[in-house]
Design a protein around this motif. Structure first.
Motif, PDB file in Angstrom:
ATOM      1  N   LEU A 174       0.829  -1.197   0.000  1.00  0.00           N
ATOM      2  CA  LEU A 174       0.000   0.000   0.000  1.00  0.00           C
ATOM      3  C   LEU A 174       0.868   1.253   0.000  1.00  0.00           C
ATOM      4  O   LEU A 174       0.548   2.242  -0.661  1.00  0.00           O
ATOM      5  N   TRP A 176       3.897   1.461  -1.286  1.00  0.00           N
ATOM      6  CA  TRP A 176       4.449   1.573  -2.638  1.00  0.00           C
ATOM      7  C   TRP A 176       3.421   2.184  -3.588  1.00  0.00           C
ATOM      8  O   TRP A 176       3.753   3.000  -4.451  1.00  0.00           O
ATOM      9  N   THR A 177       2.146   1.787  -3.424  1.00  0.00           N
ATOM     10  CA  THR A 177       1.098   2.352  -4.275  1.00  0.00           C
ATOM     11  C   THR A 177       0.958   3.847  -4.036  1.00  0.00           C
ATOM     12  O   THR A 177       0.872   4.635  -4.983  1.00  0.00           O
ATOM     13  N   ASP A 178       0.930   4.238  -2.756  1.00  0.00           N
ATOM     14  CA  ASP A 178       0.846   5.666  -2.441  1.00  0.00           C
ATOM     15  C   ASP A 178       2.052   6.417  -2.996  1.00  0.00           C
ATOM     16  O   ASP A 178       1.916   7.523  -3.527  1.00  0.00           O
ATOM     17  N   ARG A 181       1.656   7.069  -6.651  1.00  0.00           N
ATOM     18  CA  ARG A 181       0.756   8.195  -6.923  1.00  0.00           C
ATOM     19  C   ARG A 181       1.473   9.537  -6.719  1.00  0.00           C
ATOM     20  O   ARG A 181       1.320  10.470  -7.511  1.00  0.00           O
ATOM     21  N   ALA A 196       4.795   1.233  -8.643  1.00  0.00           N
ATOM     22  CA  ALA A 196       3.619   0.401  -8.935  1.00  0.00           C
ATOM     23  C   ALA A 196       4.033  -1.054  -9.130  1.00  0.00           C
ATOM     24  O   ALA A 196       3.336  -1.983  -8.667  1.00  0.00           O
ATOM     25  N   ALA A 199       4.684  -2.604  -5.773  1.00  0.00           N
ATOM     26  CA  ALA A 199       3.423  -2.888  -5.084  1.00  0.00           C
ATOM     27  C   ALA A 199       2.788  -4.173  -5.598  1.00  0.00           C
ATOM     28  O   ALA A 199       2.301  -5.006  -4.819  1.00  0.00           O
ATOM     29  N   ASN A 206      -3.674  -6.165  -5.704  1.00  0.00           N
ATOM     30  CA  ASN A 206      -3.787  -4.783  -5.244  1.00  0.00           C
ATOM     31  C   ASN A 206      -4.454  -3.955  -6.350  1.00  0.00           C
ATOM     32  O   ASN A 206      -3.814  -3.530  -7.310  1.00  0.00           O
ATOM     33  N   ASP A 208      -5.746  -0.923  -6.415  1.00  0.00           N
ATOM     34  CA  ASP A 208      -5.273   0.453  -6.593  1.00  0.00           C
ATOM     35  C   ASP A 208      -3.968   0.486  -7.385  1.00  0.00           C
ATOM     36  O   ASP A 208      -3.768   1.359  -8.232  1.00  0.00           O
ATOM     37  N   ALA A 209      -3.080  -0.479  -7.130  1.00  0.00           N
ATOM     38  CA  ALA A 209      -1.817  -0.536  -7.872  1.00  0.00           C
ATOM     39  C   ALA A 209      -2.061  -0.934  -9.322  1.00  0.00           C
ATOM     40  O   ALA A 209      -1.398  -0.422 -10.238  1.00  0.00           O
ATOM     41  N   LEU A 212      -3.367   2.168 -11.051  1.00  0.00           N
ATOM     42  CA  LEU A 212      -2.242   3.086 -11.256  1.00  0.00           C
ATOM     43  C   LEU A 212      -1.359   2.612 -12.405  1.00  0.00           C
ATOM     44  O   LEU A 212      -0.970   3.408 -13.272  1.00  0.00           O
ATOM     45  N   ARG A 213      -1.053   1.333 -12.424  1.00  0.00           N
ATOM     46  CA  ARG A 213      -0.199   0.806 -13.504  1.00  0.00           C
ATOM     47  C   ARG A 213      -0.888   0.963 -14.848  1.00  0.00           C
ATOM     48  O   ARG A 213      -0.234   1.272 -15.858  1.00  0.00           O
TER      49      ARG A 213
END
Length: 685
Positions: A174, A176-178, A181, A196, A199, A206, A208-209, A212-213
């Motif tokens: 999480l 790494w995801t933040d 961003r 990403a 993560a 994940n 959210d990741a 993002l990716r």
């Protein structure tokens, strides 16, 4: 019954471990409560949450709450699922119910912080995050980092997240995801990609990741390449709102409108009244020229997207089409205050100001792009009309003449309005600020200080190797220095991070100027394969197909554009005339070329195309008359000289033909050199 629950982040894991104790001592069961069934529902919710399916986890947490309404833990877990789904207000409500049911809110400051953050109250989010229980400290730090990023304090946010990652030995997906961003916000695209990927290496589910990716792949490689990432996210959580919105937007840009509509409907089912879904449906309606529906859908967002660039652009366009020019002007002015380098917004605002009778205001808006060597004919015509209405007829004549010329100068980066001395001072005060560096470098480029600009651009690229902007500036400076091979290499580095339209055009031009037309065509084809609806790429493709004699392919490309853009684009009709002439369809060639000429009789490109169509039909004298007109308007254009030379040769005027071929060959970028020399050889000395 004992439930074996996997860890779901520090906060949620702590909540789960306290379940049995809370059931026993923190509440009184209501008359209709079913604690056993509630515990089963909550355990299933936690399992699904662990697997990344926050939507299904929310459904089962809702069941737990309904089965035992006074169970504080169930409300807290339900709040956590709302947070994962980005619904801060709903999470705040559930946290209040958890408190009222006896839940120890000392264990939920990090949850409250995230709820406030999602509602846009960053100060309160930071204050709540400070109160986080030590057991959930890392969660609180992540929320604090996100709040700092929302305040624009990106370096501070990255430092906080680095602390989280050090504490977990880099094993917090999480965080790494933040971090991804925050790096994306910082324009560190390379760093965002790395984050990403880290993560997802920790947790392939994940969502959210994955989203993002997908966003990063969309800018890095293109629309089509991004689709599988969003599809994978939706396999984990089929109703995740953010994934549905990103997927729908990407499908729409790729021209897959039926699938886009389906995804927006799913997004509305997942989050009734979703402003993002309604906006995407409004965009789709506007593309279909159903402005009433588009306006109705935009109004149903109830101002939730007010001030956002996309909504401002669309809202202004709908007002402009309806003749409400002042309303369009207000929206586009606001958009330019947020994105001053948005060229499309400048064009539209200039047109609206001109329509409203404010020619001086229109000039102020479009002047910066009209005076550039690579200004397009629409902008030049717009500026010319504005000068004409202002009774500055000398300037009007110059710009309207340029608007009629088919060839433009090389593309240049959008300049800086900041005086170079001010930009240098700002950079001295903030030497590591990439925005200050970009402003200064653009000022140096505008001022013609190529060597200094190159040194500063290379420094920026070294400092921020994951940011495309630095590599683009290196390429722009090298192009100014006519070092085309080196510029192409710099643009390739930028394209590996962000392969958008601007980067593609720069890359294609640099490769073409370096003499590698084949590689330039490959870059163009790759971009078009990923962005099949991109109008600029399709136009360029059609143009190059004509230049290489691929007549049938050119007709297919250009007819596709005509179906989308209509029959009022003179340049498009002219090129269709040339393509049909090359394919020996003389009747179609004359039809399209004549239509283009009627729309723009002073444009040398349309004039030449009509003349060439007549030449192919055997009407040599009429063709020569039109081509002489075209050459008189654009005497330095090699392509026009080559066409008229062929007509002159056919009519037996060898002297004129030899002279025009010589003028064409004098242009080092003239592509038909072999054919021209062959014809010249037949004409004698």
């Amino acid at each position: 019954m004992i439930f074996k629950l996997k860890s779901v982040g520090l906060a949620l894991a702590g909540l789960a471990l306290g379940a049995v104790g809370l059931v026993a001592v923190a509440r009184q069961s209501t008359a209709h409560a079913d604690p056993a069934t509630a515990r089963q529902s909550l355990a299933l919710s936690l399992t699904l949450f662990n697997q990344g399916n926050a939507t299904a986890a929310r459904s089962h947490a809702l069941k737990a709450v309904s089965q035992d309404p006074s169970w504080g833990l169930a409300h807290a877990v339900l709040a956590r699922t709302y947070l994962a789904l980005g619904e801060g207000q709903a999470a705040e409500g559930e946290l209040r119910r958890a408190r009222d049911s006896g839940f120890d809110m000392g264990r939920a400051h990090q949850l409250s912080a995230e709820a406030w953050l999602l509602q846009g109250d960053t100060k309160r989010a930071l204050a709540e995050a400070e109160k986080t229980d030590p057991r959930y400290r890392l969660y609180g730090l992540r929320i604090a980092a996100r709040a700092l990023a929302a305040q624009g304090k990106l370096p501070q946010a990255q430092r906080v997240l680095a602390k989280v990652l050090r504490a977990t030995n880099g094993n917090d997906g999480l965080a790494w995801t933040d971090l991804g961003r925050v790096r994306q916000q910082s324009s560190d695209i390379g760093g965002a990609i790395t984050a990403a990927d880290r993560a997802l290496a920790i947790d392939r589910g994940n969502v959210d990741a994955l989203v993002l990716r997908g966003e990063l792949v969309r800018s890095q490689f293109g629309l089509i390449a991004a689709l599988p990432w969003f599809e994978t996210a939706l396999k984990v959580d089929p109703w995740r709102h953010d994934a549905l919105i990103q997927y729908a937007a990407t499908l729409g840009d790729a021209g897959r409108y039926s699938a886009m509509l389906e995804m927006t409907r799913r997004a509305l089912a997942a989050r009734p009244g979703s402003p993002q879904a309604l906006y995407l449906q409004a965009v789709m309606a506007a593309r279909a020229d159903n402005d009433d529906l588009a306006r109705s859908l935009l109004q149903r967002t109830n101002g939730a997207l007010a001030g956002q660039p996309g909504a401002l652009l669309l809202g202004g366009l709908l007002d402009y089409r309806a003749g409400a020019y002042q309303q369009a002007i207000d929206q586009w002015r606001w958009l330019l205050s947020v994105q001053p380098m948005n060229l499309e917004a400048r064009r539209l605002l200039g047109a609206a100001l001109l329509k409203s009778g404010d020619s001086r205001g229109a000039l102020d808006i479009v002047r910066a792009i009209a005076v550039r060597g690579d200004a397009d004919s629409y902008v030049l015509g717009l500026a010319g009309q504005a000068f004409e209405q202002s009774n500055e007829r000398d300037w009007a004549a110059r710009l309207l003449d340029r608007a009629a010329i088919p060839a433009r100068d090389d593309a240049k980066p959008f300049g800086s309005d900041t005086p170079i001395a001010d930009a240098a001072g700002a950079l001295d005060r903030r030497p590591d600020d990439p925005i200050a560096a970009v402003t200064y470098i653009r000022g140096l480029i505008d001022d013609g200080q190529a060597a200094s600009a190159l040194a500063e651009a290379q420094r920026l690229a070294r400092l921020f190797p994951g940011a495309p902007q630095g590599h683009l500036l290196v390429g722009d400076t090298l192009m100014m220095m006519k070092r085309f091979d080196a510029a192409a290499s710099a643009y390739a580095r930028a394209a590996n991070l962000r392969f958008d339209e601007a980067t593609m055009l720069r890359s294609v031009e640099a490769l073409d100027r370096a003499g590698d037309r084949e590689k330039a065509a490959t870059v163009l084809a790759l971009f078009l394969s990923q962005n099949p609806q991109n109008i600029v790429a399709r136009r360029l493709t059609g143009h190059w197909q004509i230049a290489s004699g691929e007549w049938d392919a050119a007709i297919t490309t250009l007819e596709g554009l005509r179906a989308q853009l209509g029959n009022r684009d003179a340049a498009l009709l002219a090129e269709l005339g040339l393509a049909y002439a090359g394919a020996d369809d003389v009747d179609s060639a004359r039809l399209y070329a004549a239509a283009g000429y009627r729309l723009a009789p002073l444009n040398p490109a349309t004039t030449d195309a009509f003349g060439w169509a007549l030449f192919q039909a055997g009407e040599d004298k009429a063709a020569l008359e039109l081509m002489r007109k075209a050459v008189s308007i654009a005497p330095r254009h090699a392509g026009l000289r080559w066409h008229i030379a062929q007509v002159e040769a056919e009519l037996g005027d060898k002297l004129a033909a030899r002279a025009d071929i010589a003028r064409a060959l004098a242009d080092p970028r003239f592509p038909n050199r072999a054919e021209a020399r062959a014809l010249l050889a037949t004409l004698g000395a």
